[in-house]
Every structure is written in structure tokens, then in C-alpha cells.
Enzyme design. Structure first.
Site, PDB file in Angstrom:
ATOM      1  N   ASP B 143      43.423 -35.210   7.601  1.00 31.27           N
ATOM      2  CA  ASP B 143      43.437 -33.769   7.332  1.00 31.27           C
ATOM      3  C   ASP B 143      44.335 -33.004   8.305  1.00 31.27           C
ATOM      4  O   ASP B 143      44.711 -31.865   8.017  1.00 31.27           O
ATOM      5  CB  ASP B 143      42.014 -33.205   7.405  1.00 31.27           C
ATOM      6  CG  ASP B 143      41.131 -33.704   6.269  1.00 31.27           C
ATOM      7  OD1 ASP B 143      41.689 -34.157   5.252  1.00 31.27           O
ATOM      8  OD2 ASP B 143      39.908 -33.650   6.410  1.00 31.27           O
ATOM      9  N   GLY B 188      41.870 -32.646   1.584  1.00 30.25           N
ATOM     10  CA  GLY B 188      41.947 -31.583   2.580  1.00 30.25           C
ATOM     11  C   GLY B 188      40.910 -30.528   2.239  1.00 30.25           C
ATOM     12  O   GLY B 188      41.188 -29.596   1.500  1.00 30.25           O
ATOM     13  N   ARG B 189      39.709 -30.703   2.783  1.00 28.78           N
ATOM     14  CA  ARG B 189      38.597 -29.871   2.359  1.00 28.78           C
ATOM     15  C   ARG B 189      38.840 -28.405   2.695  1.00 28.78           C
ATOM     16  O   ARG B 189      38.609 -27.518   1.884  1.00 28.78           O
ATOM     17  CB  ARG B 189      37.331 -30.356   3.047  1.00 28.78           C
ATOM     18  CG  ARG B 189      36.076 -30.115   2.271  1.00 28.78           C
ATOM     19  CD  ARG B 189      34.978 -31.064   2.710  1.00 28.78           C
ATOM     20  NE  ARG B 189      35.188 -31.511   4.086  1.00 28.78           N
ATOM     21  CZ  ARG B 189      34.581 -32.554   4.632  1.00 28.78           C
ATOM     22  NH1 ARG B 189      33.735 -33.257   3.925  1.00 28.78           N
ATOM     23  NH2 ARG B 189      34.820 -32.909   5.873  1.00 28.78           N
ATOM     24  N   GLU B 244      42.416 -30.196  -2.734  1.00 27.91           N
ATOM     25  CA  GLU B 244      41.033 -30.247  -3.261  1.00 27.91           C
ATOM     26  C   GLU B 244      40.221 -29.045  -2.796  1.00 27.91           C
ATOM     27  O   GLU B 244      39.206 -28.707  -3.406  1.00 27.91           O
ATOM     28  CB  GLU B 244      40.323 -31.520  -2.804  1.00 27.91           C
ATOM     29  CG  GLU B 244      40.146 -31.601  -1.288  1.00 27.91           C
ATOM     30  CD  GLU B 244      39.245 -32.737  -0.814  1.00 27.91           C
ATOM     31  OE1 GLU B 244      38.488 -33.310  -1.612  1.00 27.91           O
ATOM     32  OE2 GLU B 244      39.313 -33.049   0.391  1.00 27.91           O
TER      33      GLU B 244
END
Lengths: 404, 404
Positions: B143, B188-189, B244
Site C-alpha cells: 500500500d 489500496g484500502r 478498491e
């Protein structure tokens, strides 16, 4: 002196451009052949007279080498089905006129089952109308489901990608201490060859994928759940390879979830997502589904050298066959031996190939119908051997590009 | 003479094992260090006394080289959050006892934001209770969202995979003559670094992905559809890279479940699928969504050499820092220059890192909020340079394996 034409049809693979390079190289070394035309978007280009002169585009050994390493089709593709010429000959007349205008005496069509229908019909029309144009099919498909050939170009590279990726997914799935199930959905609408090929990891002592489900075997969700539970007694992280084409009882409903979007449309998902939901609901452990999607058909960065080289060879062999007067044929591989791996290239009558499908042999499916046998492993293993090393520029593989 | 321990935590990457090899090599070359223990499943192993002696497992240069090329974590991982020791010190007491029993004087924790919480708490506990054990964090995450460091090990390899795969998807998307839209969902929250990194293809003259959507910019489905329509006036096959974690207004209706992990993170799924459905319903052309899934974090077969080497270096530097008496720190990269690419490795106070997130800079997002700037390209490009060549056996990359 005369010219030839070549086109690409059906779904992409990592090896179609290599077959194109083979046709080009074969034609280039033939003293009777002058121009080498590429038809844009398969037979559509032949119908519309949309050709490019490949001798102006592939001007060096570097170009040809780069083309072999470039996935998908530089000439574009199509899914166009020719009508029966006895009912409507208009497409055939356009193709004939365009070929005559370009002095094209041989046509090579790189494609799968459906594309071989085009080869068969076009050859029949030319023979019927007394036009002397040879038509030869060059097989390609990651599905490996073309009749009369031991395997198809494109399949070995897809299988190598699936093997390498499956192994990485296996590493990824094992990191946590909790039990988990990972379902990997692999392409193959009606034939399970590519899903079955994931068994190659056994050659290096890797027991996963622990379960393999193919369209050629009956499938029931209850049996699937039983298999998962049984595998969980032996493995913390269970991996199942599932063909997109398994005959799941819920298949007719499109695996639609109960979710709808803001417009009220139901969400459709693949079999992997469906089985993920079923497993989560019935077993309750951590479950993930992974769809290898188009990556499995276009990942040239981990192509099989055996596949890429054979794809070029069978393209060149097609030119040779046409020059020997053959037409209405598709080139095929015949396997002489597994170890050492040896194949020969022959031609085969297109009528016994077009519109048919070669299924994965049921005798290579385990009794439990959830795995494959050692015979399958021995069949697959030679096809993924050797590596194609991409050229990198700025850290990214270089592709041969015609368009933006 | 004393011993050290090392553990791996959080989600897998292609570079965590390389950092482990760096800690191992750094410790091996330190005359004060005798045993090098690996704790199984992160801090859980330290709590439960589940250690393995790495000197018995990594016995040759070959082993260490193979470990560097193996994705995920050979020691396993966890998502375990330590409680505040002032409220419940039981875990801390177990860890202390296990470290004392094994004569462990330094502990290295390879992980992301959440794992640095463990480093911070453990260091504070040891200092508070007068136990002389150094605790140093080694960053990792695809990330790239860890504070105080220019970038994180694991990110460069994920970005190289995304770039190579995106380029292959671009080739695949262009084969047919009809217009199409392809939506690629990237991990990649809460931070868009990895999605943004797909811009690197521009370095080789590739205009796609034509649209890039990040969590750091506002997102609306209507604007997305407008952007797609506009891009279709210029490109036959439009490619959109979508994080995402974009803040989609419809997310609540089923694109994020109500499930959360131990840190309170929501599980996300299906933004790509959602946008595929919306685009198909509103624009009506051929639409496909592709989720790069776990492959983007474990594809060691196309790892960045820069990343893998830096991951090992920062692991070794962590040992050096501990030997110099540092504790409660995470090792960081400071970029000296882009061209030539130069970085130095420093240490940084863990309190300014743990539980924080480094967002993608808003000044690197284009005015239209659907792409990134050249500054972003210049930042990303050095991180994906160089190739790690896997060893192949039977046509499949060889991984270092502890378990089955």
C-alpha cells in the site's frame, strides 16, 4: 510471384503474434511470395479490404523477435461467422475481389474452433467456384480444445502463467494461522484443460491445488463442500482450482447474488464467487475466490518458450503446406514422446476440426472426480518448459505496437 | 553473545522474505549475535513461544538467495493487536518470558502501519519495565502508506506487477473492432499509491490507463460515467484504473460488507464489479472489470530488483540500528534524488508512524481528479527498475518452503 494474407481471430493468447511471425518468416523465405498482407480484425479485414503490408512493418530481426514476445494480436481479432455461401455469398465475393485486387493466392487464419469454420467455408467456396487460393488454418487457443492436434499454441503459455500464479497464491494463502479456503477460477468454457494443467506443481512436490474441478466431470455443490471439508482435515489452507465452465446446478441463474445496484440490476458473478459465498455460508472459515481473468491469456511476461517457439514453427509450416498445394487444412502437432519431448507438425482435414471441441480425457480424471491423474501431469509438463525473457524498458516489458 | 528474534506481520508482499534475509544476514555478520530466531505467525509466535532457529534453516547463500525471491512470509503472519499494557499486560509478560528464555535481546518486526503499533507498544513496555530488549520496525506493505519513509519495501514489486499486467490487459482490450471499457480494480484500502503507480506506462509512450481514480480524490459515479464517455471520443478501448478504496456513494449497499478485522477495517470487495455494472447499464458498450486480487501482492516472478535489494538492505540496517542502541524506531528510506535514483536508510521515531497513514499527495492528482501528474510518474519510476530472475525447475519458479 504472388502475395499472401494472414489474419488472427478469436480470443487473445500470448502466442498468436508468434504464429504471425512464423507465417511472416515462412513466407519471407519463399521465393515465390512477394507481398505479405495482414488483414485487420480477422476475416472482417478480408471482407472490407482492410490490409496492411507486413513487409513495411516487420523490417528487422528485432521487430520479429519483439512481435513473438507481444501478447494478444497486433492485427486485431474478430468473432465474425461467415454465412453458408449457398445462402448468402456476398462476404465471399468481397473477399475474392479483395484477394484478387491484392494478388493474394494463399490465406492463413490463426484461430480456434470457430475460426476453423471460416477456413472450412472459405476453402469450400474457392474450390466450388474454381478460384485457386489456398486456405490454411493455424491453431491457437488457451482452451486447448481443438481437434486432431496434440495441443494448441497459446495453451502452454497460459498453463505456465496459471502454474506460476497458482504457486504464488498458495504462498499467499498460508500466511495466517487460521484455516482458509481459496477458490481459483480458471478459463475454459467447455473444456477443462487449463484448469487441469494446474496439477503441474506436483512435479516440484507441491500438493496444491488440492482439488481440481473440470467441465468434463459432474459437479454438485454438496459434493464440493464435502470435498473441502475432507481436504481441511489434511491442509490448513485448502486450494481448489475450478473451471469457469463446471456444470453447477445453479449455473442457469447466472450465479446472481441478492445484491442489486442503485438501478435495481442484479449483480452477476462467476462460479468462483458463487462457490466462495456457498463455502462461507456452509463452512464458515476464511474464504477467498480469485478469477485469473484475461491475465491468463495475455501474460507474455511469463510465456512458455516451448509454446512461443512452436507457435512460430507451426505458422511457418502452414506456409510450406500451402506452397505444396494443400488447402482446407489446419496444421497440427503430433506428439512423438513425452520424455524427451518431441513433436512433429502435420496437416489435418479442416472438416474434422471446425466447430468441434476436444474435451479433457475422462480417463485422466480421478475416481473422486475432483482431481487429475499422473498421465495428465506427464502430458502437461513439457508444454510449460523454458522461459521467454522480455526486453525491459523503464522497468516494463516492451511490446510491439501498431496502434495507440 | 546473545540472540535476536524476527517476525513478519500483516498482508503478504513479494519483499517481506527479502527483508527477513536482510535481518538474517545483518545479524549473521554481527559478532555479538549468536542465535537468530524466527517467531511463527508474527507476534503470536513471540507470545506463544513458537520460534524456529533460522541458522538451521538458512544454511547457504543459495538458501538466502532463494528466500529473497520467495513471495509472502515463510514465517507466517498475523493481524494480532496488542492490548494497552496498562490495561492487560499478560501478552507482554509472555513475550518477555519467552525472550528471556531464548536470551533474545533484540526483536525486529517486519510489517505495515498496524504492525508498527506492536513495535511502539512493546518498546514502551520494555522501557517502562526496565527490560533491555531493543525493538525495531522494518516497513513493508504494497500500500506504500507508511509515514516518514519515502516508500515501503514490497510496493515497488507490486507496482512492477501492476504495470506489466496493466500493459498486457491493454493489449488484450484492443483486439476487437468494437468500443470497450475495461475497469481494473487495484488494492489500496485508504491510499491510492498502487493504483496511481499504473501511470508508469507513460514512460514508454503508452497513454493507458486513460483514467485513474484514487481514494484521495472525491468520486461520483455520474462523473465517472462522464469521464468514460469523454475518453471514448479519443480511444476505442478505454482503460480505467480504480482503487478498491474509492469513496463510492453506493458502497454502503453491498460493496463493503459490515465485517471488520481486528483493527476495525472494513472488508471491501467489488468496486470494479459495481462500476462494470453501472457502465454497462448506462453506456451499453462491451465492459469488463478485472480484480488484480492477491496476485498484485505476491507475484515474485516479476518482482522489482530495486525493491528486493532495498528490502534486504533495510532489514540489515535495522540490525545495525539495534546494535547501536536504538529502540522504538522504524527504519525509513529518504530519497536523495530521482535521477540518478539515490536513497539513504535512516531510523525514525515509531510514535510518529504507528497507526498513521501516508496518503497519496493531492497535489499529484490532476485537476479533473481522474489522473495523476508527471511528479507522480517521476516518483514511481525508479521503484520498479530491474528484474529478479527466478530459478525455474520443471518450468515453474522455485520457492523457498518451510511447510506444506
Amino acid at each position: 510471384m504472388f502475395n499472401i494474407a494472414v489474419a488472427q481471430s478469436g480470443g487473445p493468447t500470448a502466442a498468436i503474434n508468434s504464429s504471425l511471425s512464423g507465417v511472416f518468416s515462412g513466407a519471407s523465405s519463399c521465393r515465390d511470395i512477394d507481398g505479405i498482407y495482414g488483414a485487420i480484425n480477422g476475416i472482417e479485414g478480408a471482407i472490407n479490404g482492410n490490409f496492411i503490408d507486413l513487409t513495411k512493418i516487420l523490417t528487422s530481426e528485432y521487430d520479429i523477435d519483439l512481435l513473438k514476445k507481444t501478447p494478444s494480436t497486433i492485427l486485431g481479432s474478430c468473432r465474425y461467422k461467415l454465412k453458408d455461401y449457398r445462402e448468402d455469398s456476398s462476404d465471399y465475393e468481397k473477399i475474392s475481389a479483395n484477394f484478387r485486387d491484392h494478388d493474394i493466392k494463399a490465406f492463413f487464419y490463426i484461430g480456434g474452433n470457430d475460426s476453423m469454420d471460416t477456413v472450412m467455408k472459405l476453402d469450400a467456396y474457392f474450390k466450388e467456384t474454381g478460384i485457386d487460393i489456398k486456405v490454411i488454418g493455424v491453431p491457437k487457443t488457451i482452451d486447448n480444445d481443438v481437434m486432431n492436434t496434440d495441443h494448441t499454441p497459446g495453451f502452454g503459455s497460459a498453463a505456465k502463467y496459471v502454474a506460476a500464479t497458482m504457486q504464488e497464491i498458495i504462498r499467499d494463502s498460508r500466511v495466517y494461522s487460521i484455516p482458509s479456503v481459496t477458490i481459483v477460477e480458471i478459463m475454459g468454457r467447455d473444456a477443462g484443460w487449463l484448469t487441469a494443467s494446474s496439477c503441474v506443481l506436483r512435479a516440484n512436490g507441491e500438493p496444491a491445488p488440492h482439488l481440481i474441478y473440470l467441465p468434463e466431470a459432474p459437479f454438485s455443490t454438496d459434493k464440493f463442500l464435502e470435498d473441502i471439508k475432507e481436504a481441511q482435515t489434511r491442509y490448513k489452507a485448502v486450494i481448489a482450482a475450478v473451471s469457469e465452465g463446471i456444470s453447477c446446478e445453479n449455473r442457469q441463474t447466472g450465479f446472481s447474488s441478492e445484491l442489486t445496484d442503485a438501478f435495481g440490476h442484479k449483480f452477476l458473478s462467476g462460479v468462483g464467487k458463487y462457490l466462495e459465498n456457498v463455502t462461507a455460508a456452509n463452512i464458515g472459515c476464511k474464504v477467498r475466490s480469485i478469477e485469473l481473468n484475461v491475465m491468463q491469456r495475455c501474460s507474455s511476461h511469463i510465456a512458455s518458450l516451448t509454446d512461443i517457439n512452436e507457435a512460430a514453427q507451426i505458422g511457418s509450416a502452414a506456409v510450406e503446406a500451402a506452397m505444396n498445394g494443400e488447402s482446407g487444412k489446419m496444421m497440427v502437432f503430433r506428439r512423438i514422446s513425452n520424455n524427451p519431448y518431441r513433436v512433429e507438425i502435420l496437416s489435418s482435414d479442416i472438416k474434422s476440426i471446425a466447430n468441434k471441441e476436444k474435451k479433457f480425457p475422462t480417463e485422466w480424471i480421478s475416481k473422486d472426480e475432483n482431481n487429475v491423474t499422473t498421465d495428465a501431469l506427464n502430458y502437461f509438463l513439457p508444454l510449460i518448459q523454458g522461459e521467454v525473457h522480455p526486453e525491459y524498458r523503464n522497468g516494463i516489458p516492451v511490446h510491439f505496437r501498431l496502434d495507440q
